[in-house]
Motif scaffolding. Structure first.
Motif, PDB file in Angstrom:
ATOM      1  N   ILE A  97      81.701  20.941  33.864  1.00  0.00           N
ATOM      2  CA  ILE A  97      81.037  22.007  34.895  1.00  0.00           C
ATOM      3  C   ILE A  97      82.163  23.128  35.436  1.00  0.00           C
ATOM      4  O   ILE A  97      83.221  22.771  35.591  1.00  0.00           O
ATOM      5  N   GLY A  98      81.959  24.302  35.200  1.00  0.00           N
ATOM      6  CA  GLY A  98      82.942  25.316  35.551  1.00  0.00           C
ATOM      7  C   GLY A  98      83.383  26.204  34.236  1.00  0.00           C
ATOM      8  O   GLY A  98      84.185  27.114  34.552  1.00  0.00           O
ATOM      9  N   SER A  99      82.558  25.962  33.196  1.00  0.00           N
ATOM     10  CA  SER A  99      83.158  26.528  31.944  1.00  0.00           C
ATOM     11  C   SER A  99      81.903  26.853  31.118  1.00  0.00           C
ATOM     12  O   SER A  99      80.630  26.245  31.306  1.00  0.00           O
ATOM     13  N   GLY A 100      82.087  28.066  30.136  1.00  0.00           N
ATOM     14  CA  GLY A 100      80.673  28.308  29.447  1.00  0.00           C
ATOM     15  C   GLY A 100      79.494  28.861  30.365  1.00  0.00           C
ATOM     16  O   GLY A 100      79.793  29.260  31.446  1.00  0.00           O
ATOM     17  N   LYS A 101      78.439  28.449  29.763  1.00  0.00           N
ATOM     18  CA  LYS A 101      77.246  28.729  30.529  1.00  0.00           C
ATOM     19  C   LYS A 101      76.842  27.937  31.495  1.00  0.00           C
ATOM     20  O   LYS A 101      77.393  26.943  31.773  1.00  0.00           O
ATOM     21  N   PRO A 102      76.163  28.482  32.656  1.00  0.00           N
ATOM     22  CA  PRO A 102      75.785  27.733  33.651  1.00  0.00           C
ATOM     23  C   PRO A 102      75.028  26.441  33.463  1.00  0.00           C
ATOM     24  O   PRO A 102      74.089  26.485  32.557  1.00  0.00           O
ATOM     25  N   LYS A 103      75.391  25.350  33.773  1.00  0.00           N
ATOM     26  CA  LYS A 103      74.713  24.190  33.575  1.00  0.00           C
ATOM     27  C   LYS A 103      73.387  24.073  34.342  1.00  0.00           C
ATOM     28  O   LYS A 103      73.424  24.668  35.424  1.00  0.00           O
ATOM     29  N   VAL A 104      72.347  23.522  33.728  1.00  0.00           N
ATOM     30  CA  VAL A 104      70.926  23.402  34.643  1.00  0.00           C
ATOM     31  C   VAL A 104      70.759  22.194  35.079  1.00  0.00           C
ATOM     32  O   VAL A 104      70.699  21.199  34.433  1.00  0.00           O
ATOM     33  N   ILE A 105      70.279  22.313  36.258  1.00  0.00           N
ATOM     34  CA  ILE A 105      70.081  21.178  37.047  1.00  0.00           C
ATOM     35  C   ILE A 105      68.449  21.357  37.312  1.00  0.00           C
ATOM     36  O   ILE A 105      67.860  22.317  37.600  1.00  0.00           O
ATOM     37  N   VAL A 106      67.738  20.119  37.153  1.00  0.00           N
ATOM     38  CA  VAL A 106      66.257  20.129  37.302  1.00  0.00           C
ATOM     39  C   VAL A 106      66.047  19.003  38.257  1.00  0.00           C
ATOM     40  O   VAL A 106      66.348  17.882  38.222  1.00  0.00           O
ATOM     41  N   PRO A 107      65.440  19.393  39.474  1.00  0.00           N
ATOM     42  CA  PRO A 107      64.989  18.678  40.559  1.00  0.00           C
ATOM     43  C   PRO A 107      63.701  17.766  40.201  1.00  0.00           C
ATOM     44  O   PRO A 107      62.654  18.295  39.562  1.00  0.00           O
ATOM     45  N   ILE A 108      63.789  16.587  40.902  1.00  0.00           N
ATOM     46  CA  ILE A 108      62.629  15.675  40.796  1.00  0.00           C
ATOM     47  C   ILE A 108      62.145  15.630  42.509  1.00  0.00           C
ATOM     48  O   ILE A 108      62.961  15.234  43.188  1.00  0.00           O
ATOM     49  N   VAL A 109      60.954  16.235  42.705  1.00  0.00           N
ATOM     50  CA  VAL A 109      60.521  16.165  44.252  1.00  0.00           C
ATOM     51  C   VAL A 109      59.171  15.308  44.468  1.00  0.00           C
ATOM     52  O   VAL A 109      58.417  15.558  45.205  1.00  0.00           O
ATOM     53  N   ALA A 110      59.058  14.363  43.522  1.00  0.00           N
ATOM     54  CA  ALA A 110      57.891  13.290  43.683  1.00  0.00           C
ATOM     55  C   ALA A 110      57.987  12.162  44.792  1.00  0.00           C
ATOM     56  O   ALA A 110      59.044  12.240  45.356  1.00  0.00           O
ATOM     57  N   VAL A 111      56.935  11.724  45.048  1.00  0.00           N
ATOM     58  CA  VAL A 111      56.876  10.806  46.150  1.00  0.00           C
ATOM     59  C   VAL A 111      56.954   9.319  46.016  1.00  0.00           C
ATOM     60  O   VAL A 111      57.639   8.649  46.766  1.00  0.00           O
ATOM     61  N   THR A 112      56.459   8.916  44.869  1.00  0.00           N
ATOM     62  CA  THR A 112      56.601   7.659  44.727  1.00  0.00           C
ATOM     63  C   THR A 112      57.456   7.152  43.475  1.00  0.00           C
ATOM     64  O   THR A 112      57.615   8.285  42.524  1.00  0.00           O
ATOM     65  N   LYS A 113      57.746   5.892  43.344  1.00  0.00           N
ATOM     66  CA  LYS A 113      58.575   5.569  42.249  1.00  0.00           C
ATOM     67  C   LYS A 113      57.836   5.667  40.893  1.00  0.00           C
ATOM     68  O   LYS A 113      58.896   6.182  39.885  1.00  0.00           O
ATOM     69  N   GLU A 114      56.847   5.554  40.679  1.00  0.00           N
ATOM     70  CA  GLU A 114      56.235   5.721  39.446  1.00  0.00           C
ATOM     71  C   GLU A 114      56.036   7.115  39.214  1.00  0.00           C
ATOM     72  O   GLU A 114      56.616   7.445  37.769  1.00  0.00           O
ATOM     73  N   ASP A 115      55.751   8.197  39.951  1.00  0.00           N
ATOM     74  CA  ASP A 115      55.766   9.421  39.695  1.00  0.00           C
ATOM     75  C   ASP A 115      57.288   9.891  39.449  1.00  0.00           C
ATOM     76  O   ASP A 115      57.381  11.061  38.497  1.00  0.00           O
ATOM     77  N   ILE A 116      58.165   9.501  39.931  1.00  0.00           N
ATOM     78  CA  ILE A 116      59.723   9.889  39.998  1.00  0.00           C
ATOM     79  C   ILE A 116      60.021   9.511  38.646  1.00  0.00           C
ATOM     80  O   ILE A 116      60.870  10.368  38.001  1.00  0.00           O
TER      81      ILE A 116
END
Length: 253
Positions: free
Chosen positions: A11-30
């Motif tokens: 992190i901090g070199s080259g292209k910006p690194k992409v973060i993808v969030p999870i905002v699910a409610v249940t363990k199964e959906d997460i």
């Protein structure tokens, strides 16, 4: 600038690194969403614990983290409890906030944790110390969903994060107009080029601010957020489209 290495990501070199969030409610959906994200061109998965139905149960949180690690393989995990006061789903006591982050760090199942820099210096220091003692990196953050502070204020908030010892410094602000987006980008350039000795993450939210999520390599923001399912903040683009644009800009730069 010093880079930050997390598993196979620098992190901090080259292209910006992409973060993808999870905002699910249940363990199964997460875990279902995590399996889908594992096949996408994402660099880091962010689990937004404040959305989890059992976020107050440390054993349940660790159980989900164990499942995430099994599903994601070597993809780094950023665990975030976004508090209600900074746009999250729930309020939390500061002691519970400390315990959640430090226990997650002790588990060996997360690579980074997020701490809101204005949670109080004692709280921030406790999480920084607990995370670092267990080899976990810390993203210090601040979110303003109402306005864009002036350039000096944005820079001073990032400087506070750096001075307290965060590994990565992050700020997200809400523009009232396109000029506010320029303020954010100008603050980013100043911090990255004149002050920062570690990676920073900056973004202007909503539609007006979308451009700030794309041009980090030009202005000095080291990471950006893309959505695979439900976005965790206004203005997040689909991750596959985001990566295509980042690739094109990287080649041009």
């Amino acid at each position: 600038m010093n880079t930050v290495n997390v598993r196979n990501i620098e992190i901090g070199s080259g292209k910006p690194k992409v973060i993808v969030p999870i905002v699910a409610v249940t363990k199964e959906d997460i875990l279902k969403e995590a399996a889908e994200i594992a096949s996408l061109p994402a660099d880091v998965l962010e689990w937004r614990v404040d959305w989890f139905e059992n976020s107050e149960d440390l054993a349940a949180v660790k159980d989900v983290l164990k499942g995430l690690r099994e599903v994601l393989g070597d993809m780094p995990i950023l665990m975030t409890f976004r508090t209600k006061k900074e746009g999250g789903e729930k309020a939390i006591s500061m002691q519970d906030y400390i315990d959640l982050n430090v226990e997650a760090a002790k588990s060996g199942l997360v690579d980074l944790v997020d701490v809101e820099i204005f949670s109080g210096d004692d709280t921030v220091s406790a999480i920084l110390d607990g995370a670092h003692a267990n080899g976990v990196k810390v993203v210090a953050s601040n979110h303003d969903f109402f306005k864009t502070p002036d350039q000096d204020d944005i820079v001073s908030r990032l400087v506070k994060m750096q001075e307290m010892g965060a590994d990565i410094c992050k700020i997200a602000v809400m523009p009232q107009n396109r000029r506010d987006v320029l303020t954010l980008l100008s603050a980013t350039e100043k911090m990255a080029n004149d002050i920062a000795d570690r990676p920073i993450i900056t973004m202007s939210m909503a539609k007006d601010g979308v451009i700030s999520r794309l041009c980090g390599e030009a202005f000095g923001s080291s990471m950006t957020f893309g959505a695979a399912g439900k976005a965790s903040a206004p203005g997040q683009m689909n991750v596959e489209t985001l990566v295509q644009i980042l690739d094109a800009l990287h080649q041009a730069l």
